[in-house]
Every structure is written in C-alpha cells, then in structure tokens.
Design a protein around this motif. Structure first.
Motif, short mmCIF file in Angstrom:
data_model
loop_
_atom_site.label_atom_id
_atom_site.label_comp_id
_atom_site.label_asym_id
_atom_site.label_seq_id
_atom_site.Cartn_x
_atom_site.Cartn_y
_atom_site.Cartn_z
N GLY A 392 0.79 -1.22 0.00
CA GLY A 392 0.00 0.00 0.00
C GLY A 392 0.82 1.27 0.00
O GLY A 392 0.25 2.37 0.02
N SER A 393 2.14 1.15 -0.04
CA SER A 393 2.98 2.34 -0.02
C SER A 393 2.87 3.09 -1.33
O SER A 393 2.56 2.52 -2.38
CB SER A 393 4.44 1.98 0.26
OG SER A 393 4.96 1.24 -0.83
N ARG A 394 3.17 4.38 -1.28
CA ARG A 394 3.07 5.20 -2.48
C ARG A 394 4.04 4.72 -3.55
O ARG A 394 3.68 4.63 -4.73
CB ARG A 394 3.35 6.66 -2.12
CG ARG A 394 3.33 7.59 -3.32
CD ARG A 394 3.54 9.03 -2.92
NE ARG A 394 3.62 9.89 -4.10
CZ ARG A 394 3.79 11.20 -4.05
NH1 ARG A 394 3.90 11.80 -2.89
NH2 ARG A 394 3.86 11.92 -5.17
N ALA A 395 5.27 4.41 -3.14
CA ALA A 395 6.27 3.97 -4.11
C ALA A 395 5.84 2.67 -4.79
O ALA A 395 5.97 2.52 -6.01
CB ALA A 395 7.62 3.78 -3.42
N ARG A 396 5.29 1.75 -4.01
CA ARG A 396 4.86 0.45 -4.57
C ARG A 396 3.67 0.63 -5.50
O ARG A 396 3.60 0.00 -6.57
CB ARG A 396 4.53 -0.47 -3.41
CG ARG A 396 4.17 -1.88 -3.83
CD ARG A 396 5.40 -2.69 -4.21
NE ARG A 396 5.01 -4.06 -4.47
CZ ARG A 396 4.91 -4.99 -3.53
NH1 ARG A 396 5.21 -4.70 -2.28
NH2 ARG A 396 4.55 -6.22 -3.86
N GLN A 397 2.72 1.46 -5.12
CA GLN A 397 1.56 1.70 -5.98
C GLN A 397 1.97 2.37 -7.28
O GLN A 397 1.45 2.05 -8.36
CB GLN A 397 0.53 2.55 -5.23
CG GLN A 397 -0.16 1.82 -4.09
CD GLN A 397 -1.14 2.71 -3.35
OE1 GLN A 397 -1.07 3.93 -3.42
NE2 GLN A 397 -2.06 2.10 -2.61
N GLU A 398 2.90 3.32 -7.19
CA GLU A 398 3.34 4.00 -8.41
C GLU A 398 4.12 3.05 -9.31
O GLU A 398 4.00 3.11 -10.54
CB GLU A 398 4.18 5.23 -8.03
CG GLU A 398 3.35 6.33 -7.39
CD GLU A 398 4.19 7.53 -6.99
OE1 GLU A 398 5.43 7.42 -7.05
OE2 GLU A 398 3.61 8.56 -6.62
N LYS A 399 4.90 2.17 -8.71
CA LYS A 399 5.62 1.18 -9.51
C LYS A 399 4.64 0.24 -10.19
O LYS A 399 4.81 -0.12 -11.36
CB LYS A 399 6.60 0.40 -8.64
CG LYS A 399 7.40 -0.64 -9.43
CD LYS A 399 8.30 -1.44 -8.52
CE LYS A 399 9.14 -2.42 -9.35
NZ LYS A 399 8.32 -3.37 -10.11
N ALA A 400 3.62 -0.19 -9.46
CA ALA A 400 2.61 -1.07 -10.04
C ALA A 400 1.89 -0.38 -11.20
O ALA A 400 1.62 -1.01 -12.23
CB ALA A 400 1.61 -1.50 -8.97
N PHE A 401 1.60 0.90 -11.03
CA PHE A 401 0.95 1.65 -12.10
C PHE A 401 1.85 1.72 -13.33
O PHE A 401 1.40 1.52 -14.47
CB PHE A 401 0.62 3.06 -11.62
CG PHE A 401 -0.13 3.90 -12.62
CD1 PHE A 401 -1.51 3.88 -12.67
CD2 PHE A 401 0.55 4.72 -13.51
CE1 PHE A 401 -2.21 4.65 -13.60
CE2 PHE A 401 -0.12 5.50 -14.44
CZ PHE A 401 -1.51 5.46 -14.48
N TYR A 402 3.13 1.98 -13.10
CA TYR A 402 4.09 2.05 -14.21
C TYR A 402 4.20 0.69 -14.90
O TYR A 402 4.15 0.61 -16.14
CB TYR A 402 5.45 2.50 -13.69
CG TYR A 402 6.50 2.59 -14.75
CD1 TYR A 402 6.73 3.78 -15.43
CD2 TYR A 402 7.29 1.49 -15.09
CE1 TYR A 402 7.70 3.87 -16.42
CE2 TYR A 402 8.25 1.56 -16.08
CZ TYR A 402 8.45 2.76 -16.74
OH TYR A 402 9.40 2.83 -17.73
N ASP A 403 4.36 -0.38 -14.12
CA ASP A 403 4.51 -1.70 -14.71
C ASP A 403 3.27 -2.11 -15.49
O ASP A 403 3.36 -2.76 -16.54
CB ASP A 403 4.78 -2.74 -13.61
CG ASP A 403 6.15 -2.56 -12.98
OD1 ASP A 403 6.97 -1.81 -13.54
OD2 ASP A 403 6.40 -3.16 -11.92
#
Length: 985
Positions: A392-403
């Motif tokens: 749920g971290s911002r970095a993880r969510q943004e990476k998931a969005f990018y991927d």
C-alpha cells in the motif's frame, strides 16, 4: 585602446594580403563570392548528407524571383527586402534547397528555442545567400571541375568567413543553453566536436561547423572573428548585426525560449528549505552531550541517595532492618487472585495430562501434523521488492501503475573491469593534443572486452519449461527495433561500442595532417573525440568513424567509464559494460527466457573473470543475482541449522541430568526429554508456518532461517524451567506422580503463560508494520511461540532478578542513555549488502559500483489516467520548450534540479511531449504528408525524397496541434524511428 585596435586591423589586413590568394578580388556590397553548385567535394570521403560545393563567382548578386523568392521567404526571411525593393541573392534555387535541408537538420535539435534556431539559420543564410556575400567572404582555395554539360567550372573548396566578435558571441550565447532532453545534456554537445558543451566557445563552435571532416560541411570554412571596433582591411567588412536574445520572441505570434533552454527566461525560484543541520553544542554532538548529562544526573542522584542511606544507618548504629510488611494494595490482591486461579487450572491440567499421556500425545501429533501439512501450499517470496516494500505504499503503488501501463523496467546486467597496478601512459594526438590514458584503457583490455561481448552475443541458454534455446536477441532491450531485433539491435553500452563492437575498426590506423603536423591516428584519437562528442556520426580524424553504438544510440561516457577525475574520461580506472534486457511479468513465459539467459551470462562472465584474474579485476552482476544470492543462503544455512539443534539437544540432555558416576552418564542424562523438547519446538515451527500457509500468507527465507532459532531459544528455556523445578521438588506423602507433576506445573506455568503471552502480543504488534518481510516474520513468530506454549504447556522463563540490584542500577542507567543516543543515530533504509553472504561475488560488485559508477537511479514522473494531452492547455502543462507554461511539469522538475542536495535530481526530465512538438515543427522534415499521388494524405518519412513530400509539412506554422491533428499525427510519431534527417522520431 583605439590605437591598439587599429593596429590589430592593420596586422590582420596585411596577413590576409600575404596569405590569401586573390580568388575574391572584389569585396563590395551587392557582389557574390560564389554562386551555383559545382558537384561534390573530392576531398570529402564520407558525408552524412548529400551536398555540393559552390562555384567561384565574384559577380553581382542575382535577383530572386518565383520559386527562389518563395523559398527564401521560408528559409531566410531576413534576406527578403521590402515590397518596394528588389531582393537579390547569391544562391541558386538548388543551393537554397540544400540550405533548407541543413536548416531542417539543425532545427530538429534547436527548434525548442526559436531565437537560437533563427540565429543559427541566419549565419548560414548570410554565408550562402547574402547579396553582400563578398564583403565578409574571401575564397582561399578552388579546384577545376568539368560539369556534366562539359562546361569547365571552378569549384570553391575552402574560404574564409569574417564575423564581428559580438555578433558571433550573441548567436552562440542564444544557443549554448538549449537542451537536448533525450540525452539530459545540451544541443551544443552535438555542434562543438571534441570539446562538447563544457569546453565549447564561440570560435570552437564555428570551427566545428566549418570543418569539412564533421560529416555535414561540404567544404572547409575558416571562421575569423574580428575584435569589436576593428576592421580586417582589404575592403573586407565583417558580418555584423543584431542577434536574437533567447528570451526574445521573434514575433507577436511566437514565444521566447523556455526556462529550460534559456536562463534569462527563468522566473525567480525560491530555494527549498535545506535539511536541518545536526544538533550541535559547540563542536560536539548535541545528542551525545545531553545523554551524557542525563546519565551523570541520575548517577549523581543515585550516589547521593546511597550515601544518605548509609549515613542514617551509621547514626542508628544498627544495620538496616527489613521494611515492615505493608498492607497489600488492590492491584496486588488482584494479581495474587489471578495467580491462584491460574495455578489451580494448571494443577488440574497437569494432573490430567500426566494421567493420560498416550492420548494427549496422539492428539498433539494429529493436530501438529495436520497443521504442518499446510506447508505444501507454502509460497516463498524472494523478490526484494515484494519483501521490503509495502503493497500500500506510495512507491509500490506508483511502480505497479508504471509496470501495468508501460511494462516492468528493463533488467540490468553489468560487468566492471579494472586493472590494478597497471601504470598509465601518455598519448600525443596529432589532432586532439596530449592526453593521459589509464592502465585499463589499453588495446589488449579493449580486445578482451570485445571478445567477452562476442561470446555473450553468441551465447544461448536452455529454457526447460519453454523447451527452447534462448539467445540474446530474444530477450535484449532493442529501442530502435523492438519487434524483430537482431544482435546488432541490442542495447549494450560499453567503451567498445565507440567502435561499433568491431575489432577491425578498433585496429584501424590512418595518416593525419593537421596544419604542419603529420602523424598517425588510431583508436586513441577516436576515443578522445567520442567521449567528448558521443552523439557524432563521424569523427574529425582521418579514421572517419562514427561514435554511435552498433544499435544506433549514443554511449555516454559516464555510463561506460568509472573512477575518472572531473571529465577526464581517458583517465578512468574502470570500464563498465552494461546489458539492458527486457523485463516481463512473472506469469509471462518469456520471464523464464530472460532468467535462463542471465544464468548463462553469469557463467560466461565468471569464466572470463577466472581466465583474466591475474591481470584484470572483474566484478559482475545480473538482475537475478540479488535474489539468487539470498536464496543461496538457505541451502548453506541448513548445516548450521542442524548443528545448532544438535548442540542444543546435547546441552539439554546433559545439563538436565543428575549424575552419580561417569559410567551412568548415558543412563542418567535426559536424552528423552531433550529429544522430546526439540521435537516440540520443530512441531511448533512447522505447525505455525503450515497454519499461516493455509490462510494464504506467503513466507520468506528470513522466516525459514530465523524463526526456528527464535522458538528454539524460547523452547529450551521452558524445558530447563520445568524439568529443573520438577527435579528440585520432592513428592509429598501420599502424592501420586500425576499429582506431583500437576503441582510443579502449577508453580511455573502461570509465569510462563504470562511471558509467552507478552511475547506473542509484542510480535503481533510487530505485524502491524507495513513492510511485508517484517509483517510475515512477526506473525509467524507470534503463532510459533503460541503453538510452542500449547505444545509444551510452558512458557518463557521469567526475567531473573539480579541479586545485587544496587550494583546494576548504574549499568542500567548507562545502557539506557547510550541506547537513547544510538537510537537517534540509526539510519533509515535497507543496505542490500547486508543481505548477501560473506562469500558472495555481489559484495565485490557493490564495492566497485559504489567506488566507480557515477550514475544515479533513473526517476520517472508518470501522469495517471484521464489527463488530456490533446488540448493545447494539456500540452503546455507538461512540455518544456517555447510557449510552455512556466509551472509545467517538466519546468517544475527543472527548477528542482537547481537544488540537487534537496531534490536529488541531477538533470532535467525529458518528455515525449517535447519530442512530439519538435517532430511537428515545420522547419524540420520529420512530419510530412504526401501531397499528391497514390499516397495522398499518408505519412511521408523523413528519409523519403519523393517529390510528393516536398512542402508537405504537417503544420504550416510553429503552433500547438488541434485535437484532431493531435489524434492524427501522434500514431505517426510513435511509429517513426529516429534518423539522421529526423532525430526526434
């Protein structure tokens, strides 16, 4: 000063009279120095664009009419006179068409800044078409040519061009800040040859434009910058005038250059607050001083209290008497009552279990075995991202969005080569001057690197699940040919790519004459040139080699070299080879392909390391290396795991025994108890992991390696507490064995229960962490300790009361204050090296990476769904070129790069929107449409010379596309590959 200026003019004029032949006898307004085309220059072997040299013609300028005048209004509008005047020029239509192509090439990188693009075009417009060309031009060398029609002509192959210093300086100043976003550098990097943007000056900039060896100039032009206020003499009048400043708009319909390309256009930016400095008291660490004072204060209070107590005792003349019994408080009464309740319950339970041992053991085995069976569904998480970043971290969510929208970021495989102990050597270049070359930059090392890359290019790896051989071209990142890449299309960055990974080109030599000096040029000269001008398609040496990599992109020296002082790349201590591979989701069959090839990559480079170990230091890594090395620790820790349990088993068996003679050690040792205790601990571990696996919670290698030891420590203590209490307790009269066990359990179990409960609660609190590895570890440990208590019916031993309490108070205070200080010093973050085994090859790689590589991690700024790029407002809020909003995304990022100590950003961001706008610019030939024929209305590539494309620019003016144009032209842009004619594809 006026006298000295006049003297300079006389000296320069005398020099011209002596040194320059009289091919331009007339220097007069309205006269040309050359006109028309006289074929190709025989002195230029390789030219990146087809261009011809002019014919000698010291004659009056011609009147521009018809198509020539129309084209002149487009290409050189400053040369078009007013309506009442006749426009004269010194160029033909063919010359002006060639000039249009040249302006289009430069416009691809300079059109971001209209003032710069216009100034640069004006220089060439005046050189080629000005009606007063003879005033500032002096032809110095010609050759005889016979035209196709048989007409003899005199072709110009070299001339001097005189500019006023201020005019040339102003033109250069308007362009020196123009960015080339795709590289993170400056456009001037591509226009100043070996000097690059850092060392470029006005004279060097113009010298490169006039160098016939640069791959673009059809002949040699020697630019002479005349000091302000002087005249060169011989009737020559240097070209002057007013150059556009970069913060000026060319017209009311156009915009000045943006802040990213022109510092004068930047608004004032308030510096962000700097990080708070460390708390200091004088020159000392403030936290350390305060903790020391705190410890001193409590220590003083303790000592004073102790002295006062001793003094009172001496006055009374008696030893201190024990304090009289106090009336128990309500909390004490409640504690005693709860302890009695628990003691009665455990006494009954102990008696019951002791009375039916077989039945209880059977139930325990069934329950523990059933829960342990859940291990078949266990999922091990080994991906570091999955382990250490919260979903749920911002970095993880943004990476998931990018991927999800762009695919996983490509995989990196890297080799770093150094040559410890090798001495450096000097090299004297005929063209480029003296340079120092480090020991690792030698021909034998370069050939060794080339052989390694050839081996990797030929390497295949077997993918067992896919049942096929995998080659580098199957998995490599190929930016210019992603659909059907060959080996030559793979993105490999290394120093040998300056020679296109070609051994023949690395071995090339040529004779070079520079002025009065003649010598031999080789790979040294080409390398010196390329590290300063990596975007060049042709160096200025007689080798005439390209600096571009085999796959078509540039190799920036800060990626291929490491450990260099300043910008002296030839003194680098390390050479770096980087393979970029495509990344795929774990459920994609190609994920196995890339893992298989990386495994083979590690084998090949490992063999290379062993073969060259005596001479070179080779460290390396693949994208899979980190995960592989973490996994490797599990197999290596199994013997440690087994030995630890055996040692604890032997210790328990021997320590709990009551020995009467050496010959009775095997009889009197508690082997059964020790073995049972170890089995209970293992059962608790397996049952907890199986239980959580049934609930769908993944595990990790950290849990497999740590939790068994944690539970073993708790379980061993419980064994000692319970068994030793049983041994020291005497059976009461008429008390059965079962009742005796129940009474002993009643004495120790309540405390063990409370201790176990406190440990379980602590671990459950740890499970609140958002970091997946910490959360799963805490949950597994909590459940394992709970199961251990249930299986052993015991708990963790209570804290031992220290016998000499007063002796330990100062020690407690000291550690408390020291702990407070060191807590303030704990850095935040996760060091990858800490997760590696001590013998891992990755530790050497990390050390070399930290020492040599000067490149940080890539950073992406991604707009989420719903943003409207097609509207002018949407475009202007993203882009960074002329006309973009001052608070656009890319401008805001550019402002942040001014404060790298806070933003950690080294260079401005590049945006596809900027490249799209440059691609649409009508001054370039990137976006063109077929005007007639069978392809009418279709896209015309920049490489096409079809007549139906001429004049078919997508936009008729520099402006933002409409919504309809955006939707029509964007697919063309996305499918147009970059070429020399259009670098913005």
């Amino acid at each position: 000063m006026p006298g000295s200026a006049a003297l300079a003019g006389v000296v320069l004029g005398t020099f011209l009279a002596l040194a320059a032949p009289t091919f331009t006898p007339i220097h007069r307004a309205g006269y040309c120095a050359f006109y028309g085309e006289c074929g190709r220059n025989p002195e230029v072997n390789i030219s990146l664009v087809s261009s011809k040299v002019p014919c000698l013609s010291n004659t009056p300028a011609r009147v521009a009419t018809g198509p020539l005048l129309a084209l002149l209004r487009t290409v050189c509008p400053e040369l078009v006179r007013g309506n009442a005047e006749t426009t004269r020029v010194c160029c033909s239509l063919a010359q002006l068409s060639a000039l249009q192509l040249s302006v289009a090439l430069s416009g691809t990188v300079l059109s971001r800044c209209p003032a710069c693009a216009r100034n640069f075009a004006n220089l060439y417009c005046n050189n080629i078409c000005s009606p007063d060309q003879s005033l500032f031009t002096n032809v110095t060398r010609v050759i005889n040519r016979t035209m196709v029609q048989g007409t003899p002509k005199v072709a110009v192959v070299e001339y001097q061009c005189f500019y006023q210093q201020y005019f040339a300086d102003d033109s250069f100043t308007s362009c020196r800040g123009v960015r080339l976003p795709a590289t993170g550098g400056y456009a001037i990097d591509t226009m100043c040859g070996r000097y690059g943007a850092r060392l470029c000056t006005t004279q060097r900039w113009l010298d490169f434009q006039g160098d016939k060896n640069n791959g673009l100039a059809p002949l040699q032009i020697n630019f002479q910058l005349v000091p302000n206020g002087t005249q060169p003499g011989d009737a020559i009048v240097p070209l002057g005038g007013t150059a556009w400043r970069c913060n000026q708009a060319l017209s009311t319909q156009e915009q000045p250059c943006s802040c990213q390309d022109c510092a004068e256009s930047c608004p004032p930016v308030i510096a962000p607050p700097t990080p708070q400095p460390h708390f200091l008291l004088g020159n000392a660490n403030g936290a350390l001083v305060l903790c020391g004072l705190l410890f001193g204060h409590f220590a003083l209070v303790f000592v004073v209290a102790l002295l006062c107590q001793c003094r009172r005792a001496k006055k009374k003349g008696t030893a201190p008497q024990p304090a009289p019994a106090r009336i128990a408080s309500r909390s004490a009464c409640l504690s005693d009552a709860s302890h009695r309740v628990l003691a009665r319950a455990f006494r009954r339970w102990g008696t019951l279990v002791a009375g039916h041992p077989v039945t209880v053991l059977a139930v325990v085995v069934v329950l523990a075995g059933g829960l342990s069976a859940g291990l078949v569904t266990l999922r091990l998480t080994t991906d570091p991202v999955e382990l250490w970043s919260a979903p749920g971290s911002r970095a993880r969510q943004e990476k998931a969005f990018y991927d999800q929208h762009f695919g996983p970021f490509f995989r990196t495989n890297q080799v770093i080569v150094t040559a410890p102990g090798r001495p450096s050597s000097g090299y004297e270049s005929v063209v480029l001057g003296a340079k120092n070359f480090s020991g690792v930059l030698s021909e034998d090392v370069l050939r060794a690197l080339l052989e390694l890359q050839e081996q990797l290019a030929a390497t295949t790896a077997w993918a067992p699940v896919a049942g096929r051989e995998v080659t580098l071209s199957d998995v490599c990142y190929a930016p210019l040919n992603p659909t059907q890449p060959g080996l030559a299309d793979c993105c490999v960055n290394s120093v040998t790519q300056y020679f296109q990974n070609n051994a023949t080109r690395l071995a090339m030599t040529a004779t070079q004459t520079d002025g009065k000096k003649t010598g031999t040029v080789d790979w040294h000269d080409h390398l010196i040139y390329c590290v300063n001008s990596p975007l060049s398609f042709k160096d200025i040496t007689a080798l005439e080699l390209s600096c571009m990599a085999e796959y078509g992109g540039p190799v920036f020296p800060y990626i291929a070299f490491g450990g260099y002082p300043g910008s002296e790349y030839t003194e680098a201590e390390a050479l770096i080879v980087t393979y970029s591979l495509n990344n795929f989701p774990h459920d994609d069959p190609r994920h196995e392909w890339v893992l298989s090839w990386e495994r083979r990559f590690l084998e090949v480079v490992g063999n290379f390391q062993r073969a060259h170990g005596p001479n070179l230091s080779v460290v390396f890594m693949a994208e899979r290396s980190l995960e592989d090395e973490i996994n490797r620790t599990t197999g290596e820790d199994i013997p440690v795991f087994a030995i630890s349990y055996l040692v604890v088993f032997a210790y328990i068996a021997l320590a709990l025994g009551e020995y009467t003679a050496w010959r009775r050690v095997l009889v009197e040792s508690k082997v059964t108890l020790a073995l049972g205790g170890i089995v209970v601990v293992l059962g608790a571990v397996f049952a907890s992991m199986g239980f959580l696996a049934l609930l769908g919670l993944p595990s990790s290698l950290v849990i497999l390696e740590v939790v068994p030891f944690l539970v073993l420590a708790v379980g061993a203590d419980n064994i000692f507490i319970f068994v030793q209490e049983y041994q020291q307790s005497q059976r009461e009269p008429c008390e059965t064995r079962e009742q005796h066990i129940g009474r002993v359990l009643a004495r120790v179990a309540p405390s063990m229960l409370l201790c176990s409960l406190s440990e379980v609660i602590c671990f459950f609190l740890g499970a609140l962490s958002s970091m997946p590895a910490v959360r799963t570890f805490a949950l597994t440990a909590a459940v394992a300790i709970a199961f251990d208590f249930l299986l052993q019916m015991s708990g963790f031993v209570a804290l031992l009361a220290l016998d000499a309490r007063r002796q330990e108070v100062l020690l407690f205070l000291f550690f408390a204050c020291a702990g407070l200080y060191f807590t303030l010093q704990v850095p935040v973050g996760l060091d990858q090296e800490l997760a590696m085994p001590k013998d891992s090859y990755m530790l050497e790689y990390f050390a070399a990476l930290n020492q040599y590589l000067a490149v940080g991690v890539p950073t992406y700024f991604v707009t989420t769904g719903g943003y409207n790029f097609s509207s002018p407002a949407g475009i202007n809020s993203i882009c960074s070129s002329a006309g973009c909003a001052t608070n656009s995304l890319t401008h805001t990022i550019q402002y942040a790069t001014r404060f790298p100590n806070v933003s950690y950003l080294a260079i401005p961001a590049t945006s596809w929107v900027d490249d799209f706008l440059d691609w649409l610019n009508p001054t370039s030939r990137c976006c063109r449409v077929h005007w007639f024929g069978n392809l009418t209305g279709e896209f015309c590539p920049s490489t096409s010379n079809d007549p139906s494309c001429f004049g078919g620019q997508c936009l008729n003016a520099t402006r933002r596309p409409t919504v309809e144009e955006f939707k029509r032209f964007l697919p063309w842009f996305l499918h147009d590959y970059p070429t020399l004619q259009c670098a913005k594809g």
